[in-house]
Design an enzyme around this catalytic site. Structure first.
Site, mmCIF file in Angstrom:
data_model
loop_
_atom_site.group_PDB
_atom_site.id
_atom_site.type_symbol
_atom_site.label_atom_id
_atom_site.label_comp_id
_atom_site.label_asym_id
_atom_site.label_seq_id
_atom_site.Cartn_x
_atom_site.Cartn_y
_atom_site.Cartn_z
ATOM 1 N N LEU A 1 -0.535 -3.001 8.918
ATOM 2 C CA LEU A 1 -1.049 -1.833 8.200
ATOM 3 C C LEU A 1 -2.245 -2.167 7.311
ATOM 4 O O LEU A 1 -2.925 -1.261 6.825
ATOM 5 C CB LEU A 1 0.068 -1.240 7.305
ATOM 6 N N LYS B 1 -11.749 0.670 13.901
ATOM 7 C CA LYS B 1 -10.365 0.922 14.312
ATOM 8 C C LYS B 1 -10.260 1.043 15.833
ATOM 9 O O LYS B 1 -9.261 0.644 16.431
ATOM 10 C CB LYS B 1 -9.836 2.194 13.638
ATOM 11 N N GLY C 1 0.830 -1.197 0.000
ATOM 12 C CA GLY C 1 0.000 0.000 0.000
ATOM 13 C C GLY C 1 0.869 1.254 0.000
ATOM 14 O O GLY C 1 2.101 1.174 -0.016
ATOM 15 N N PHE C 2 0.201 2.373 0.050
ATOM 16 C CA PHE C 2 0.912 3.663 0.008
ATOM 17 C C PHE C 2 1.883 3.795 1.190
ATOM 18 O O PHE C 2 3.095 3.935 1.001
ATOM 19 C CB PHE C 2 -0.145 4.774 -0.012
ATOM 20 N N ILE C 3 1.377 3.665 2.402
ATOM 21 C CA ILE C 3 2.262 3.834 3.563
ATOM 22 C C ILE C 3 3.167 2.609 3.703
ATOM 23 O O ILE C 3 4.366 2.733 3.962
ATOM 24 C CB ILE C 3 1.440 4.066 4.852
ATOM 25 N N THR D 1 -12.653 -6.194 7.144
ATOM 26 C CA THR D 1 -11.210 -6.112 6.903
ATOM 27 C C THR D 1 -10.506 -5.625 8.155
ATOM 28 O O THR D 1 -9.506 -6.202 8.593
ATOM 29 C CB THR D 1 -10.912 -5.125 5.746
ATOM 30 N N GLY E 1 -3.537 -1.910 -2.481
ATOM 31 C CA GLY E 1 -2.111 -1.706 -2.761
ATOM 32 C C GLY E 1 -1.799 -2.117 -4.189
ATOM 33 O O GLY E 1 -2.681 -2.576 -4.920
ATOM 34 N N TYR F 1 -15.869 3.054 10.231
ATOM 35 C CA TYR F 1 -14.408 2.952 10.109
ATOM 36 C C TYR F 1 -13.745 3.303 11.436
ATOM 37 O O TYR F 1 -12.912 2.567 11.963
ATOM 38 C CB TYR F 1 -13.943 3.894 8.997
ATOM 39 N N ASP G 1 0.351 -8.790 1.119
ATOM 40 C CA ASP G 1 -0.629 -7.817 0.609
ATOM 41 C C ASP G 1 -1.498 -8.540 -0.414
ATOM 42 O O ASP G 1 -0.982 -9.295 -1.249
ATOM 43 C CB ASP G 1 0.101 -6.635 -0.050
#
Ligand code: UDP
Length: 346
Positions: A76, A153, A10-12, A95, A36, A149, A31
């Site tokens: 992540l 989290k 993914g991005f991070i 997820t 991603g 969301y 992943d």
């Protein structure tokens, strides 16, 4: 150190992989490429200390194997982007909650420290700015998809604390604030890549709401710099905000992106109901208190907002054209406004 990163493409995750490799660590990535992409790993795919598996975290035996081969786990993998969350709440909740359950259970078996990536969304509509890690969370009604969301989290955070307190599994929670930089896609609604893409293409820049909502944007390189050095006993069982505290309004961001791109795009407003869904709630301000992470380690925000914008513009220009996207909403032109420095900005 051998580091296992879920969501590493993914991005991070891809930036974190690079940062850990630069520090001499070994990195393995899991992943499923749902959000991603392999392109994010182009620079490191053949690195001798890097391995990856394209699979889901629901492959429990594989997660167990990868945890077993690691000294530390960075979890992540998660649903990302407010648009995706509003459109796919089932996927978001499953997820986020299942992934964390599986990773924590596997880590407990081998007593591996786990960093759990949480989010500034958990603060919700709290008016207690700047947000401190021990502050109250204020979420909206369960009928509003956005809060699923934040809530999923928050469950991840509770679960991580439970593993630490009850089972002595070392867990560290990071609440990432708006993190931006090259490789972030605007596909899931994130504002900076969306504005940059629109500006570079000469399309209208879409400001949602009236644009007076304010955010703080940190460069992904600065965020990953903190993540790399975070795993230490003093951090176990703790929560840390990670992000910038330099505030900007979204309308000002639109102007800055347009100016720095040398673009002639118009700037338009789009009602929240059209951008997301009827009754959508946005938070007017989101600012982290970052004293706690700064007490733990040398956390520096080396990149200022204009540097970040320039980096994202350069990335977008280098990336070239993508398939054209559908216009999402009715737009109203915004009159050009002179840009005063926002009050409260630093
Ligand atoms: N936003 C916007 N135009 C866009 C995408 C987002 O004005 O094309 C706004 C969004 O409504 C929010 C802010 O920009 O107020 C930041 O959005 P993002 O999804 O990047 O992160 P958030 O802070 O909402 O998690």
């Amino acid at each position: 150190m051998r580091c296992f990163i879920t969501g590493g493409a993914g991005f991070i995750g891809s930036h974190l992989s690079e940062a850990l490799l630069r520090e001499g660590h070994e990195v393995s990535v899991l992943d499923d490429l749902s959000t991603g992409s392999m392109a994010n790993l182009d620079a490191i795919r053949r690195h001798p200390r890097f391995t990856y598996r394209v699979d889901s975290f629901t492959n429990v035996p594989l997660v167990a194997e990868m945890v077993d081969d690691a000294d530390v786990v960075y979890h992540l993998a998660a649903a990302v982007g407010v648009k995706m969350i509003v459109r796919s709440p089932v996927r978001t909740i499953e997820t986020n909650v299942r992934g964390t359950e599986i990773v924590l259970a596997a880590a407990e078996k081998k007593s591996r420290p786990v960093v759990i990536a949480s989010t500034s969304e958990v603060y919700g509509k709290s008016p207690d700015l700047p947000f401190r890690e021990d502050g109250d969370l204020l979420l909206g009604a369960t009928t509003k998809g956005r809060w699923s969301y934040a809530c999923s989290k928050a469950i991840d955070e509770f679960l991580a604390h439970a593993y630490w307190k009850e089972r002595e599994l070392p867990t560290i929670i990071v609440r990432l604030f708006n993190t931006v930089g090259p490789r972030q896609t605007g596909r899931y609604g994130m504002v900076l890549p969306t504005f940059v893409r629109q500006a570079v293409r000469g399309e209208a820049i879409t400001v949602y709401g009236d644009g007076n909502q304010r955010r703080c944007f940190a460069h992904v390189a600065d965020v990953c710099g903190a993540l790399v050095h975070l795993v230490r006993p003093e951090a176990y069982g703790e929560v840390f905000n990670i992000g910038s505290n330099e505030e900007v309004s979204i309308l000002e961001l639109a102007h800055r992106v347009r100016d720095r791109a040398g673009s002639e795009s118009s700037i338009v407003t789009v009602p929240y109901a059209e951008a997301y869904e009827e009754g959508f709630e946005d938070m007017p301000r989101r600012v982290p208190c970052i004293e706690k992470i700064q007490r733990l380690l040398d956390f520096k925000l080396a990149n200022k907002l204009d540097d970040i914008i320039d980096d994202v513009i350069a990335f977008e220009r280098a990336r070239g054209p993508e398939a054209p996207r559908r216009n999402v909403a009715r737009r109203r032109p915004v009159p050009a406004v002179p840009l005063a420095a926002p009050s409260g900005s630093r």
